[in-house]
Design a protein around this motif. Structure first.
Motif, short mmCIF file in Angstrom:
data_model
loop_
_atom_site.label_atom_id
_atom_site.label_comp_id
_atom_site.label_asym_id
_atom_site.label_seq_id
_atom_site.Cartn_x
_atom_site.Cartn_y
_atom_site.Cartn_z
N SER A 106 17.71 8.24 -7.18
CA SER A 106 16.34 8.70 -7.38
C SER A 106 15.59 8.93 -6.08
O SER A 106 14.49 9.49 -6.09
CB SER A 106 15.58 7.69 -8.24
N GLY A 107 16.15 8.47 -4.98
CA GLY A 107 15.48 8.64 -3.70
C GLY A 107 14.60 7.48 -3.29
O GLY A 107 13.96 7.53 -2.23
N LEU A 108 14.53 6.43 -4.12
CA LEU A 108 13.75 5.26 -3.73
C LEU A 108 14.34 4.61 -2.48
O LEU A 108 13.62 4.05 -1.65
CB LEU A 108 13.70 4.24 -4.87
N ARG A 109 15.66 4.67 -2.37
CA ARG A 109 16.35 4.26 -1.16
C ARG A 109 17.10 5.46 -0.62
O ARG A 109 17.57 6.31 -1.39
CB ARG A 109 17.34 3.12 -1.43
N VAL A 110 17.22 5.53 0.69
CA VAL A 110 17.90 6.67 1.32
C VAL A 110 19.19 6.19 1.96
O VAL A 110 19.18 5.30 2.82
CB VAL A 110 17.00 7.33 2.39
N ALA A 111 20.29 6.77 1.51
CA ALA A 111 21.59 6.44 2.09
C ALA A 111 21.75 7.14 3.42
O ALA A 111 21.23 8.25 3.63
CB ALA A 111 22.70 6.84 1.13
N TRP A 112 22.45 6.50 4.33
CA TRP A 112 22.64 7.03 5.68
C TRP A 112 23.85 7.94 5.74
O TRP A 112 24.91 7.63 5.21
CB TRP A 112 22.81 5.88 6.66
N ARG A 113 23.69 9.10 6.38
CA ARG A 113 24.77 10.06 6.54
C ARG A 113 25.38 9.95 7.93
O ARG A 113 24.70 10.10 8.93
CB ARG A 113 24.25 11.48 6.32
N SER A 114 26.67 9.69 8.00
CA SER A 114 27.38 9.62 9.28
C SER A 114 27.53 11.03 9.86
O SER A 114 27.68 12.01 9.11
CB SER A 114 28.76 8.99 9.06
N PRO A 115 27.53 11.14 11.19
CA PRO A 115 27.75 12.46 11.81
C PRO A 115 29.19 12.96 11.69
O PRO A 115 29.46 14.12 11.99
CB PRO A 115 27.36 12.23 13.28
N VAL A 116 30.11 12.08 11.29
CA VAL A 116 31.49 12.51 11.03
C VAL A 116 31.84 12.12 9.59
O VAL A 116 31.23 11.23 9.01
CB VAL A 116 32.50 11.88 12.01
N PRO A 117 32.82 12.78 8.98
CA PRO A 117 33.18 12.49 7.59
C PRO A 117 33.61 11.04 7.38
O PRO A 117 34.24 10.43 8.25
CB PRO A 117 34.33 13.45 7.30
N ILE A 118 33.27 10.52 6.21
CA ILE A 118 33.61 9.15 5.82
C ILE A 118 34.51 9.17 4.59
O ILE A 118 34.17 9.79 3.57
CB ILE A 118 32.35 8.32 5.50
N VAL A 119 35.65 8.51 4.69
CA VAL A 119 36.54 8.32 3.55
C VAL A 119 36.50 6.84 3.17
O VAL A 119 36.83 5.98 3.98
CB VAL A 119 37.99 8.73 3.88
N VAL A 120 36.09 6.56 1.94
CA VAL A 120 36.01 5.18 1.46
C VAL A 120 37.27 4.85 0.67
O VAL A 120 37.64 5.58 -0.26
CB VAL A 120 34.76 4.96 0.58
N VAL A 121 37.93 3.77 1.06
CA VAL A 121 39.07 3.25 0.29
C VAL A 121 38.60 1.95 -0.35
O VAL A 121 38.36 0.96 0.32
CB VAL A 121 40.29 2.99 1.19
N GLY A 122 38.42 1.96 -1.66
CA GLY A 122 37.86 0.80 -2.34
C GLY A 122 38.53 0.53 -3.66
O GLY A 122 39.57 1.11 -4.00
N ASN A 123 37.94 -0.37 -4.43
CA ASN A 123 38.47 -0.67 -5.76
C ASN A 123 37.35 -1.04 -6.70
O ASN A 123 36.21 -1.26 -6.29
CB ASN A 123 39.53 -1.78 -5.70
#
Length: 328
Positions: free
Chosen positions: A36-53
């Motif tokens: 909703s934009g109440l919080r703003v996520a940070w964008r890295s200047p290089v691509p991010i690949v998340v490996v999670g579960n």
């Protein structure tokens, strides 16, 4: 007890369901606040690949991170890794790993990744700080976030979820009634699903863990693990039975197994009584990085590597490599 509740047939999970509903509400509100934009996520200047579960416990993320790093390096990319550094307690953050960094500072998994790959690795509870620290020191094309699927403060370009192919989602309940960090429907929004063992379903990529030779913690000597005599097998990982089953399938003469909690802190006094000098103490690589300072001549560890079907793996790598050609 908790494994029986989550992955067995115990109905005790019903007592915990109200807490799971509360957990689900909190996690939903967190995601909503970013959407909703109440919080703003940070964008890295290089691509991010998340490996999670989606579940708690060891699903095989670390071997996949190592595999991704090694394969992307072969494609000419400069890759770094960031992590929360779970169970590590550094005097300051962000912490950029070096050959002198101890698992007590950075956590065991980041140390394993750094030692196996040699790429820049940084840990911090706030991944933004780890990323910024790495980019100040290294000209990187892409960053892999080890874990962090639920760290919505960080924008990501590619999400890869790892699933235990044998246990899968257990009773499919959210914490604490079940092992789920998020609902199964979260899989509809990720970019790739990797299954560790078992049988892959539609749209899933099957991964197998392939063991290499056993390595002596003191001398670095390597030999087939089945040649070890009178083996005492120990594991302090999320799913220790997987390690013990692998040893048994390789024909290892296991006398006894010893389970420790995930991310266990070891001391010489804890491990020395486990194996006599005429026996072999065999552990995982994640355990070994915490034991090298006081290792004994009869202590060994068994490294494992991720193995994928060729066509699916090349398609996955091509999709990730393409991120580096986007305009931000």
């Amino acid at each position: 007890m908790i494994d029986r509740i989550w992955f067995g047939h115990s109905r005790l999970y019903l007592l915990l369901l109200p807490f799971s509903w509360l957990y689900g509400l909190i996690t939903w509100l967190i995601r909503l606040s970013y959407r909703s934009g109440l919080r703003v996520a940070w964008r890295s200047p290089v691509p991010i690949v998340v490996v999670g579960n989606l579940t708690v416990g060891g699903n095989g993320k670390t071997p996949i991170v190592i595999w991704l790093v090694e394969q992307l390096k072969k494609r000419g990319l400069q890759v770094g890794v960031v992590s929360r550094g779970y169970c590590g307690k550094s005097g300051k953050y962000p912490l950029i790993l070096s050959h002198h960094t101890q698992p007590e500072e950075a956590g065991d998994e980041p140390v394993v990744i750094f030692q196996r790959t040699g790429v820049p690795v940084a840990v911090a509870p706030k991944r933004k700080e780890a990323i910024s620290a790495l980019l100040k020191k290294h000209p990187l094309d892409l960053l892999i976030a080890d874990d962090g699927l639920q760290h919505y403060a960080l924008k990501r370009d590619f999400e890869l979820v790892v699933i235990d192919g044998i246990r899968r989602f257990g009773n499919a309940c959210l914490l604490p009634a079940g092992p789920m960090r998020e609902n199964i429907t979260r899989l509809h929004s990720v970019d790739a699903i990797i299954i560790n063992g078992g049988e892959a379903q539609k749209e899933e990529i099957l991964m197998q863990l392939r063991p290499s030779q056993a390595v002596n913690l003191v001398t670095g000597e390597k030999k087939p693990v089945e040649e070890l005599i009178s083996v005492i097998a120990m594991a302090g990982i999320g799913h220790p039975d997987r390690f013990f089953m692998m040893l048994a399938q390789l024909g290892v003469n296991i006398i006894k197994t010893q389970i420790f909690s995930d991310h266990q802190h070891y001391t010489l006094s804890t491990l020395l009584p486990l194996a006599k000098k005429t026996q072999s103490l065999c552990m995982t690589e994640k355990d070994a990085v915490k034991c090298k300072a006081f290792a004994q001549p009869n202590w060994w560890y068994l490294p494992v590597s991720a193995d994928f079907p060729f066509v699916q793996s090349q398609k996955l790598l091509a999709s990730i490599e393409a991120l580096c050609h986007r305009i931000y």
